[in-house]
Design an enzyme around this catalytic site. Structure first.
Site, PDB file in Angstrom:
ATOM      1  N   SER A 108      -4.107   0.479  13.939  1.00 55.53           N
ATOM      2  CA  SER A 108      -4.822   1.739  14.138  1.00 55.53           C
ATOM      3  C   SER A 108      -5.199   1.888  15.607  1.00 55.53           C
ATOM      4  CB  SER A 108      -6.102   1.755  13.286  1.00 55.53           C
ATOM      5  OG  SER A 108      -6.953   2.821  13.643  1.00 55.53           O
ATOM      6  N   ASP A 110      -1.978  -6.959  -5.739  1.00 52.18           N
ATOM      7  CA  ASP A 110      -3.105  -7.072  -4.820  1.00 52.18           C
ATOM      8  C   ASP A 110      -2.667  -8.012  -3.709  1.00 52.18           C
ATOM      9  OD1 ASP A 110      -5.430  -7.517  -3.423  1.00 52.18           O
ATOM     10  OD2 ASP A 110      -6.686  -7.827  -5.185  1.00 52.18           O
ATOM     11  N   VAL A 111      -2.278  -7.444  -2.569  1.00 53.09           N
ATOM     12  CA  VAL A 111      -1.689  -8.253  -1.502  1.00 53.09           C
ATOM     13  C   VAL A 111      -2.713  -9.137  -0.797  1.00 53.09           C
ATOM     14  CG1 VAL A 111       0.291  -6.754  -1.104  1.00 53.09           C
ATOM     15  CG2 VAL A 111      -1.851  -6.304   0.110  1.00 53.09           C
ATOM     16  N   GLY A 167       0.818  -1.207   0.000  1.00 49.18           N
ATOM     17  CA  GLY A 167       0.000   0.000   0.000  1.00 49.18           C
ATOM     18  C   GLY A 167       0.847   1.251   0.000  1.00 49.18           C
ATOM     19  N   TYR A 188     -13.912  -3.164  10.854  1.00 47.11           N
ATOM     20  CA  TYR A 188     -12.586  -2.572  10.691  1.00 47.11           C
ATOM     21  C   TYR A 188     -11.811  -2.641  12.004  1.00 47.11           C
ATOM     22  CZ  TYR A 188      -9.099   1.162  10.111  1.00 47.11           C
ATOM     23  OH  TYR A 188      -7.925   1.899  10.085  1.00 47.11           O
ATOM     24  N   ASN A 191       1.357  -2.285   5.339  1.00 45.24           N
ATOM     25  CA  ASN A 191       0.630  -1.029   5.510  1.00 45.24           C
ATOM     26  C   ASN A 191      -0.726  -1.013   4.808  1.00 45.24           C
ATOM     27  OD1 ASN A 191       0.376   2.095   5.761  1.00 45.24           O
ATOM     28  ND2 ASN A 191       0.326   1.695   3.549  1.00 45.24           N
ATOM     29  N   ALA A 226     -12.263  -4.676  14.516  1.00 47.10           N
ATOM     30  CA  ALA A 226     -11.931  -6.062  14.832  1.00 47.10           C
ATOM     31  C   ALA A 226     -10.714  -6.529  14.043  1.00 47.10           C
ATOM     32  CB  ALA A 226     -13.129  -6.966  14.536  1.00 47.10           C
ATOM     33  N   ALA A 227     -10.647  -6.147  12.776  1.00 48.51           N
ATOM     34  CA  ALA A 227      -9.504  -6.532  11.954  1.00 48.51           C
ATOM     35  C   ALA A 227      -8.218  -5.889  12.472  1.00 48.51           C
ATOM     36  CB  ALA A 227      -9.747  -6.142  10.498  1.00 48.51           C
TER      37      ALA A 227
END
Length: 270
Positions: A144, A64-65, A19, A157, A91, A159-160
């Site tokens: 984050s 596309d990771v 990213g 988001y 990232n 939770a990830a």
């Protein structure tokens, strides 16, 4: 052992930044390059990948990771052109509003793949190469502030991102005896071009009240922390999440009063 100022240098080490075409990733890629690393940018969008690579002097590989075959191909090309990867910055990520009552299965899967699945894929592939070659390395995962606090409207988001923090700890333990360190960086509001384009008027003014240091963060401040974790200056640090957030994680609900600037706990008029 006396402190050696050259320990911060990354001369000729090979770094991958996922990213890295814009925002925090682009800033980190530029920071690693400035301290001597040979940098590969893995970015899904070909145009921003090429533009960032040209500006920084990096190898740009549209990738596309979230896709394992794409990661394998990008790693093979990076190793062939630059050498073994010893610094990995996971990232890549994405976010959209996704409340608990409204989240679809597809929405959940999309946010998981964008924010957590690729961390596993890239970490595993790079770590396997390092173990096989008996090389030390540094893996840095960008999570984050939302990974450690509730995020109403953004549960998937959050939770990830919490998963990234725990994965960082576990990967650090499993890889420690191989000389591979795994850490994470957790920003709060960081003013990238993307954030500026979608933020409502007054975002930075509100940040001055919400963030203890009185302002939003800058991309270069994330890049500085990434350089530190990539370098030998952090040689005994692993399994940690460093909050590059101006004190938000420490504040636990305290904020600046809009009139006096004093700390208050709980809501105030803005």
């Amino acid at each position: 052992m006396p402190l050696d100022t050259s320990s911060i240098l990354l001369t000729d080490r090979v770094a991958v930044v996922t990213g890295g075409g814009a925002g925090i990733g682009r800033g980190i890629a530029a920071g690693l390059k400035a301290f001597g690393a040979k940098v590969a940018i893995w970015e899904r969008t070909p145009e921003s990948c090429a533009a960032a690579a040209d500006e920084i002097g990096a190898l740009g590989i549209p990738t596309d990771v979230r896709d394992s075959s794409a990661v394998d191909a990008a790693l093979a090309q990076t190793v062939a052109e630059l050498g073994p990867v010893t610094i990995l910055v996971n990232n890549a990520g994405g976010v959209f509003r996704s409340g608990i009552l409204d989240t679809t299965e597809n929405g959940w899967d999309t946010l998981y793949r964008s924010n957590l699945r690729h961390v596993y894929l890239c970490t595993q592939r790079v770590a396997r190469e390092l173990v096989e070659l008996k090389l030390p390395g540094s893996i840095i995962n960008v999570t984050s502030i939302e990974g450690v606090r509730a995020a109403p409207g953004y549960a998937t988001y959050a939770a990830a991102k919490a998963g990234v923090i725990n994965y960082t700890k576990t990967a650090a333990l499993e890889l420690a005896l191989h000389g591979i360190r795994v850490n994470a960086l957790a920003p709060d509001l960081t003013m990238t071009e993307g954030i500026r384009s979608i933020s409502p008027p007054g975002t930075e003014e509100r940040a001055a009240l919400m963030i203890p240091m009185g302002r939003a963060g800058h991309v270069d401040e994330m890049a500085s922390a990434a350089v530190f974790l990539a370098s030998d200056m952090s040689s005994y640090i692993t399994g940690q999440t460093i909050h590059v957030d101006g004190g938000t994680q420490a504040s636990s609900g305290w904020s600046h009063h809009p009139d006096t600037g004093d700390y208050v706990l709980g809501p105030t008029r803005i």
